[in-house]
Every structure is written in structure tokens, then in C-alpha cells.
Design an enzyme around this catalytic site. Structure first.
Site, PDB file in Angstrom:
ATOM      1  N   SER A   1       5.978  -2.367   6.536  1.00 58.34           N
ATOM      2  CA  SER A   1       4.594  -2.620   6.144  1.00 58.34           C
ATOM      3  C   SER A   1       3.950  -3.658   7.061  1.00 58.34           C
ATOM      4  O   SER A   1       2.774  -3.529   7.433  1.00 58.34           O
ATOM      5  CB  SER A   1       4.536  -3.104   4.689  1.00 58.34           C
ATOM      6  OG  SER A   1       5.053  -2.122   3.816  1.00 58.34           O
TER       7      SER A   1
ATOM      8  N   HIS B   1       2.836  -2.100  10.340  1.00 55.08           N
ATOM      9  CA  HIS B   1       1.566  -1.367  10.290  1.00 55.08           C
ATOM     10  C   HIS B   1       0.392  -2.281  10.632  1.00 55.08           C
ATOM     11  O   HIS B   1      -0.561  -1.862  11.288  1.00 55.08           O
ATOM     12  CB  HIS B   1       1.361  -0.754   8.906  1.00 55.08           C
ATOM     13  CG  HIS B   1       2.303   0.363   8.586  1.00 55.08           C
ATOM     14  ND1 HIS B   1       2.580   1.382   9.470  1.00 55.08           N
ATOM     15  CD2 HIS B   1       3.043   0.632   7.477  1.00 55.08           C
ATOM     16  CE1 HIS B   1       3.437   2.227   8.922  1.00 55.08           C
ATOM     17  NE2 HIS B   1       3.730   1.792   7.705  1.00 55.08           N
TER      18      HIS B   1
ATOM     19  N   CYS C   1       9.831  -5.974   7.218  1.00 59.70           N
ATOM     20  CA  CYS C   1       9.457  -4.720   6.570  1.00 59.70           C
ATOM     21  C   CYS C   1       8.502  -3.920   7.446  1.00 59.70           C
ATOM     22  O   CYS C   1       7.663  -4.487   8.145  1.00 59.70           O
ATOM     23  CB  CYS C   1       8.812  -5.036   5.222  1.00 59.70           C
ATOM     24  SG  CYS C   1       8.233  -3.590   4.315  1.00 59.70           S
TER      25      CYS C   1
ATOM     26  N   CYS D   1      10.408  -7.191  -1.755  1.00 61.68           N
ATOM     27  CA  CYS D   1       9.632  -5.981  -1.429  1.00 61.68           C
ATOM     28  C   CYS D   1      10.507  -4.738  -1.452  1.00 61.68           C
ATOM     29  O   CYS D   1      10.322  -3.867  -2.286  1.00 61.68           O
ATOM     30  CB  CYS D   1       8.954  -6.115  -0.064  1.00 61.68           C
ATOM     31  SG  CYS D   1       8.044  -4.618   0.422  1.00 61.68           S
TER      32      CYS D   1
ATOM     33  N   HIS E   1       6.105 -10.753   4.057  1.00 61.66           N
ATOM     34  CA  HIS E   1       5.843 -10.691   2.613  1.00 61.66           C
ATOM     35  C   HIS E   1       7.102 -10.459   1.779  1.00 61.66           C
ATOM     36  O   HIS E   1       6.990 -10.261   0.567  1.00 61.66           O
ATOM     37  CB  HIS E   1       4.843  -9.562   2.335  1.00 61.66           C
ATOM     38  CG  HIS E   1       5.372  -8.205   2.705  1.00 61.66           C
ATOM     39  ND1 HIS E   1       5.287  -7.701   3.980  1.00 61.66           N
ATOM     40  CD2 HIS E   1       6.013  -7.268   1.965  1.00 61.66           C
ATOM     41  CE1 HIS E   1       5.847  -6.511   4.012  1.00 61.66           C
ATOM     42  NE2 HIS E   1       6.303  -6.226   2.807  1.00 61.66           N
TER      43      HIS E   1
END
Length: 361
Positions: A40, A43, A38, A163, A59
Site C-alpha cells: 500500500s 502505491h 507494505c 496492517c 502504516h
């Protein structure tokens, strides 16, 4: 066990040997089967969002329960589970008012001074990221960070529900509450955006418009239910969406994490429309509504993790897949082993990929 570890931001992850402790009273040890890659996580890897290091990211995962703590009641050994980063305590203000996705109670983490969940062989601690740290052969998590699912569900597809689908579909089903026949515009056709497109179709939306600069992603969006697609970088794209919908859309969903796409999400709204921002924008960025937009009844909101109640939502999303309503197979672009985790992040940086999945065993 083997795990992909961030030792320094903006550097490749390293595969290292990590040790998990035994499950405490409310903890679950899970053998990881699949993990989605992902943006995320990227980042944190690239340092856009801070996190204590060294740490294991990841995650969006699914696996099989290997062991449980003494007081675990929600899952048992052998269960197939999907994890979710929005671990909840069950008794704070947010949980008891039905907003479990906002829970930040420290009770789901190990207390300061207790043995860490993760550590290197020499005893040095490894930080757990987003309550999960899924880029590892095993995950040790609080029981309220996972939910049992039907064992007939393929776990590489189920991982995406943890997610991307919970966030994208949840934005449609929970955060915006799309009414059949309303118009929806999704800005960004990565995993989250594609899940939102698919969910809008399930919800019975009228026109479903997808914006993305990559033609291949727009084609996938059409396969998943988009009735119209446009190049997000097109000079007149906002005007085209407004003309198509005779005044703008009822719901616009941002799934990129850039200020420009957030602004486009606001700009395509009709009077009384709602913009929902899902992407993780740079921390110094802002997006807002003008005074005139406020006077026209437009609304702007966040949609963290699809406003989920994941113990209920995730099994329902599994059921949608099994009944042929939710198309997870199309969202997956590539499957690869943990040793290729840095290749997966490189693909994310290019922006052309939909969803890569790390598989174990």
C-alpha cells in the site's frame, strides 16, 4: 528525528530530519520500534494513489509510548502498542454501528490552522500519511490509532498485525465469516494473503487453496496452512480449483491488487460463494459479476482493513501468536534499518518478497 520522506513520486525516499510537535489532548507520542513494508505504501511512492507531498509513509508499526496528551485514557507512557491506520472517532454513524474501519471523521486529525504534527526544522509542514507516518523514529498519532498489547509480544512481529494480519486475518474472521469446513481460495501470497491463509486454518476451513506465481511463496503458504497451491499464472488454474472443490469455493480472497487476480477471485466461486477484494487495484480498474453469476447467488465485496475493530482484534491476534496459532515469524522475510527503505520497495516491485520489516535501534 530521522524519517523517510517522499518528496516526489517515482523517486527514492530521502532520509531527512523531521520534528514532531507535543501531543495535544487526545494524542500519543510513540517511539517506533518496527514497521512492516507494505505494498500500500508503494502505491503512494509510485504515484498510483495521490497524496499531498512531502509526506512520510509507513502504516504497519509497533512501538513504545513516550508521552500522552492530557485527555488520553486508552494508553499510558511505557505501554507497548500496535498502530492502525483506521483511526476512529467513536461517535459517527459508522463507529456507533460497529463499522469503525469506515470512519473518516476529521476529528482524529489536527484542525486546519493548527500546528502540524510533523514539520521540517525550518518550520515547513510534512504531511502525515494514513494517520501514522511510521517510517520515522517517532510517531505522533491520535489515541484512537493505537492499542496497547502484551509487553511479552516481540514488537517486530507485532508490527505486522497493524496492517497485513489485521487485513488478511480480518477478511477471514470478520468480512467473510468463514464457517468450519468451508473451502477458501486466497489469490496472492504476500503478507496479507499469507495472513489470510493462516487465519483460514485457525477458523477451521476445509480445503485452503493458495494461488501465487512464485514457488517460494506457495511453499510458505503450505507451511501456514494451505492444503493445495497452484501457480496463479497457470493456463487452467481456475478450472483446476473448480474441479478440486467440486464446483468452486465458498470464499475467495484477493490480496494482490490487480484486475486479473480480482477476476480469478470471482471465477473460482461456487454457487452462493463470496469474493472479497483486499488489494488496492489501480483507480481506473473495475471488477464485477455477470447477470448469470448474480442469479447464482454469488457475491462480491470489499474488505477494507479486514473490517476490523482493532482495539479488540489486535490484542486477540497477539494472543493467537503467543499461543502458537498465528505464525508471524514465517511471514517475515528480512529485517533492515531505515536507511534501506528504498531497497525494501525495490523488493516489493519484484514481487518475490513476503514481508520486509524496518527496525529501529
Amino acid at each position: 528525528m530521522k524519517a523517510a520522506v517522499i518528496f516526489e513520486t517515482k523517486k527514492p525516499l530521502e532520509i531527512a530530519d523531521v520534528v514532531t510537535s507535543k501531543p495535544a489532548a487526545h494524542e500519543v507520542l510513540i517511539r517506533t520500534v518496527a514497521v512492516g513494508v507494505c505494498r500500500s505504501d508503494l502505491h503512494f511512492v509510485d504515484g498510483a494513489y495521490p497524496h499531498p507531498l512531502p509526506a512520510i509513509p509507513g502504516h504497519e508499526a509497533a512501538g513504545v509510548v513516550e508521552a500522552v496528551g492530557d485527555e488520553v485514557r486508552t494508553v499510558k507512557v511505557g505501554d507497548h502498542v500496535v498502530t492502525c491506520l483506521s483511526a476512529f472517532c467513536g461517535h459517527c454513524e459508522f463507529c456507533v454501528t460497529g463499522r469503525m474501519f469506515l470512519c473518516v471523521d476529521p476529528g482524529t486529525k489536527r484542525a486546519k490552522g493548527a500546528e502540524p504534527r510533523l514539520k521540517f526544522a525550518n518550520g515547513d509542514p510534512v504531511n502525515q500519511m494514513l494517520n501514522l507516518s511510521a517510517y520515522a523514529e517517532m510517531m505522533l498519532v491520535h489515541e484512537h490509532a493505537c492499542v496497547a498489547i502484551d509487553r511479552d509480544m516481540p514488537l517486530d512481529r507485532a508490527a505486522l498485525i497493524g496492517c497485513a494480519v489485521t487485513t488478511g486475518a480480518g477478511a477471514v474472521f470478520n468480512t467473510t465469516d468463514v464457517t468450519p469446513g468451508e473451502t477458501v481460495c486466497v489469490v496472492g501470497c504476500g503478507g496479507i494473503g499469507l495472513a489470510a491463509v493462516n487465519a483460514a486454518k485457525i477458523a477451521g476451513a476445509g480445503k485452503i487453496i493458495a494461488l501465487d506465481p512464485v514457488p517460494e511463496k506457495r511453499a510458505i503458504a503450505e507451511k501456514l496452512g494451505a492444503t493445495h497451491t497452484y501457480d496463479a499464472m497457470g493456463e487452467n488454474v481456475v478450472a483446476e480449483v473448480i474441479e478440486l472443490t467440486k464446483g468452486g469455493v465458498h470464499h475467495a480472497i484477493e490480496a494482490v491488487g490487480r484486475a486479473q487476480s480480482a477476476q480469478a477471485t470471482v471465477d473460482v466461486l461456487r454457487r452462493g460463494g463470496t469474493a472479497t477484494i483486499l488489494g488496492m487495484m489501480p483507480l481506473d480498474q473495475k471488477v464485477g459479476l455477470s447477470a448469470m453469476e448474480l442469479l447464482s447467488g454469488k457475491r462480491l465485496q470489499g474488505g477494507i482493513m479486514g473490517s476490523n475493530r482493532f482495539p479488540v482484534d489486535i490484542p486477540r491476534l497477539v494472543d493467537f501468536y503467543q499461543r502458537g496459532l498465528l505464525d508471524l515469524d514465517t511471514i517475515i522475510g528480512e529485517r533492515m534499518g531505515l536507511e534501506r527503505i528504498n531497497d525494501a520497495f525495490d523488493e516489493l516491485r519484484k514481487g518475490d518478497a513476503t514481508r520486509s520489516v524496518i527496525t529501529f535501534g
